[in-house]
Design an enzyme around this catalytic site. Structure first.
Site, mmCIF file in Angstrom:
data_model
loop_
_atom_site.group_PDB
_atom_site.id
_atom_site.type_symbol
_atom_site.label_atom_id
_atom_site.label_comp_id
_atom_site.label_asym_id
_atom_site.label_seq_id
_atom_site.Cartn_x
_atom_site.Cartn_y
_atom_site.Cartn_z
ATOM 1 N N GLU A 1 0.831 -1.198 0.000
ATOM 2 C CA GLU A 1 0.000 0.000 0.000
ATOM 3 C C GLU A 1 0.873 1.259 0.000
ATOM 4 O OE1 GLU A 1 -3.583 1.706 2.925
ATOM 5 O OE2 GLU A 1 -2.320 0.028 3.549
ATOM 6 N N LYS B 1 -9.136 2.616 -2.028
ATOM 7 C CA LYS B 1 -9.414 1.908 -0.786
ATOM 8 C C LYS B 1 -10.816 2.262 -0.309
ATOM 9 C CE LYS B 1 -7.091 0.967 3.650
ATOM 10 N NZ LYS B 1 -5.859 1.268 4.433
ATOM 11 N N CYS C 1 -5.495 -3.324 2.303
ATOM 12 C CA CYS C 1 -5.275 -3.399 3.745
ATOM 13 C C CYS C 1 -6.541 -3.566 4.577
ATOM 14 C CB CYS C 1 -4.474 -2.187 4.197
ATOM 15 S SG CYS C 1 -3.659 -2.449 5.800
#
Length: 658
Positions: free
Chosen positions: A52, A121, A175
């Protein structure tokens, strides 16, 4: 991904990279990313995933609001594309991306220098050590936006993109997305994605790593997918947090590859994903398809020209491959697995006895592996039910091929276990039977062998009637697969505790019983010693006479082939639907140095002939407990027409090189 050549076995090679980075040092980070991507391509990887925000580093904090860093990050995306334009590998990097007044924490998917799309995200952690909402916008707030302008061009944008390469359908989460109750990967998978990648920056805490690995394993299993995870490493460790670097590749509940943590240099791990097995599992698992009704989403499919397929006839397969797929590698797991299996066998028999009210069991005890295992399970069941072991009638039935070794082992084991021992010779009855049907006893053909097997079964059945009991079957899964059982002979019983136990596993179960036997008492020592000798006795039905020295002459594996090969073929064909061509590739790799290619081809062809030709025996099997993921019960796992033609499978066997 279409079938490109005869060497395409349904595998893809993927890599997880953890590059060395410096916080906010974009130029340095780009050089490391490009270097890792090239090394991954040199290793044959067709996809490489980076952590990330790896372009800038994750821990830039309020620098993410600085135009210098953001300008540099966007220039870096272009630079990475240019540097990998001639490298045939899908590259997925993490970067901050500006669009329409927002800043997104994005995964950028590229192939041969072309940007295919941006995946933002969805879930931004904003608790404890995390402050992502301070800088970034969640995709949840812009769900209607499907394109962004980047470097003067429009590109697909969103957390609802599946990159479609035919058999390979790729999706991305970042994540925290994995840690929520319903991760995006679950929705992606239900809607067709079979390879999930996760770009992460997860700091290290005590106990967190084990939780993370289990989370990845379970998510890959729930999604029936591959899961490629790459998390930030050493260079991100600054101020209050330490990042250890995690490169993990999982497939349907198993970790195929995991890199070392706390490394100061770049890490690169790669493994081969079995797309064919994943797609087969999804077709077989009806509950997976049922989920689509509740969780269908409109996904945006972006076409992906998948990199060239490796030639696996010339390339080593990069994934764990066990010779004995029914048997765990680790000794600690093997012990607990054996205990679980024996408990399943025992509970099944206990329930049958309890429900019927029957308190006697008849077992034909030959001194061989399978009857020994069945007898041991029976004694365990009687003990747990509080029944007298003398209600177990162990009958040894010597015939024309019985050797002193198996005969003595049968008697010694039965006496040591404290059951009721009976000896009934079949010689006179079979001799009379052969006379009745006009068979020449000097001709040791199938009639000679099966006549003995059926006489033994008749004795067991009638003795069960006499004692008010049931006949306990002893035949195992490997024999059922090959049809190595006499129809209405040892093929038949009233309950079979071994029906799901392959031969390669039966040995370990008997050894487990041997280790439990106490050597501090005469009976326990005798059980222990006898079981060890049973394990070292050649596998044989003993239906033809012994040799001149009185040793077993009829050895099963000389006739039908090595059980370790047949169990290997059986497991992979039933569990994953593999073709002979793929079974041949895997067997050559797994048994390299044990068998040559000619031998493997011979027994694979034999396996196919027997497996198809003997289905009629499996269509009328007695009840018995399922213990593993592979079973041949006609009422459960395997429903196959008895007259199915084997032509296609033999044709493929004939075409195999050797």
């Amino acid at each position: 991904m279409t079938l490109q050549n005869k060497n395409d076995y349904g595998y893809i090679r993927v890599a997880a990279a953890v590059p060395q980075v410096n916080v906010a040092d974009v130029e340095y980070n780009v050089a490391q990313i490009v270097d890792c991507a090239r090394h991954a391509a040199d290793a044959g990887a067709q996809l490489v995933v980076f952590p990330e925000l790896s372009v800038t580093s994750y821990t830039c904090a309020d620098l993410f609001s600085n135009e210098v860093l953001l300008d540099s990050a966007e220039q870096a995306i272009v630079a990475i594309g240019d540097a990998t334009a001639r490298v045939d590998i899908v590259v997925i990097v993490g970067a901050p991306v500006r669009a329409d007044g927002h800043l997104f924490n994005c995964a950028v998917v590229m192939h041969k220098g072309k940007i295919l799309g941006f995946v933002p995200k969805t879930y931004l952690p904003n608790y404890k050590e995390f402050y992502e909402k301070r800088w970034f916008t969640s995709y949840n707030l812009v769900r209607n936006q499907h394109e962004i302008t980047f470097n003067g061009s429009s590109y697909p944008f969103g957390a609802d993109i599946i990159f479609d390469a035919g058999r390979v359908k790729l999706a991305v989460e970042i994540c925290e997305d994995l840690w929520v109750p319903i991760p995006p990967s679950s929705i992606y998978s239900i809607n067709g994605a079979n390879v999930i990648v996760n770009l992460s920056a997860s700091n290290e805490l005590i106990g967190k790593h084990d939780y993370l690995v289990n989370l990845i394993k379970h998510q890959s299993e729930h999604c029936i997918s591959a899961y490629v995870y790459s998390s930030a490493g050493y260079g991100e460790s600054t101020t209050d947090l330490v990042f250890a670097g995690n490169a993990i590749i999982a497939e349907n509940g198993s970790v195929l590859r995991e890199g070392p943590r706390f490394e100061q240099t770049s890490q690169l791990e790669w493994a081969d994903i079995d797309i064919e097995a994943l797609n087969n599992e999804r077709r077989v698992n009806g509950s997976y398809s049922d989920n689509l009704a509740q969780h269908a989403r409109e996904m945006h499919h972006v076409s992906l020209d998948w990199p060239a397929t490796l030639n696996y006839d010339e390339t080593r397969l990069c994934r764990p491959l066990k010779k004995l797929p029914f048997v765990p590698r680790e000794e600690s797991r093997l012990h607990s697995r054996c205990e679980d299996i024996v408990n399943i066998q025992t509970e099944g028999l206990m329930r049958r006895l309890h429900f019927t009210g029957i308190k006697t069991v008849v077992v034909g005890v030959s001194g061989g592996l399978d009857s020994t295992l069945a007898l041991l399970v029976a004694t365990r069941a009687f003990d747990k039910l509080g029944l007298d072991r003398r209600g177990i009638y162990g009958i040894t039935m010597p015939g024309f091929g019985t050797t002193d070794r198996t005969y003595n082992n049968a008697l010694e084991l039965m006496h040591a276990l404290g059951i009721t021992v009976k000896e009934i010779s079949i010689a006179a009855a079979v001799t009379q039977h052969f006379a009745d049907i006009g068979h020449d006893m000097s001709v040791h053909d199938v009639t000679y062998e099966n006549g003995q097997a059926r006489e033994r079964t008749q004795i067991l059945m009638d003795y069960a009637n006499k004692t008010g009991g049931i006949v306990l079957g002893t035949g195992d899964l490997s024999e059922l697969a090959l049809g190595w059982a006499t129809y209405n002979g040892d093929h038949m019983s009233m309950y079979n505790v071994n029906c799901s136990i392959p031969k390669t596993l039966a040995k370990h179960l008997v050894m487990w019983f041997a280790t439990l036997a106490s050597t501090t008492t005469p009976e326990g020592l005798k059980i222990h010693e006898t079981l060890l000798d049973v394990l070292h006795t050649p596998i044989s039905p003993e239906l033809t006479p012994a040799d001149a020295q009185g040793n077993i002459q009829q050895k099963t594996e000389d006739l039908v082939g090595p059980y370790e090969l047949h169990d290997f073929f059986l497991y992979h064909m039933l569990r994953y639907g593999y073709s002979p061509r793929k079974l041949y590739l895997l067997a050559n790799l797994a048994f390299e140095g044990d068998y040559d290619r000619k031998t493997i081809k011979k027994w694979l062809t034999k396996f196919m002939w027997r497996f198809f030709g003997q289905q009629f025996k499996r269509s009328c099997l007695p009840d018995g407990p399922k213990v593993g993921s592979v079973s041949l019960s006609p009422r459960g796992d395997w429903r196959m027409p008895s007259d199915a033609a084997v032509r296609l499978w033999i044709k493929e066997c004939d075409e195999l090189p050797q």
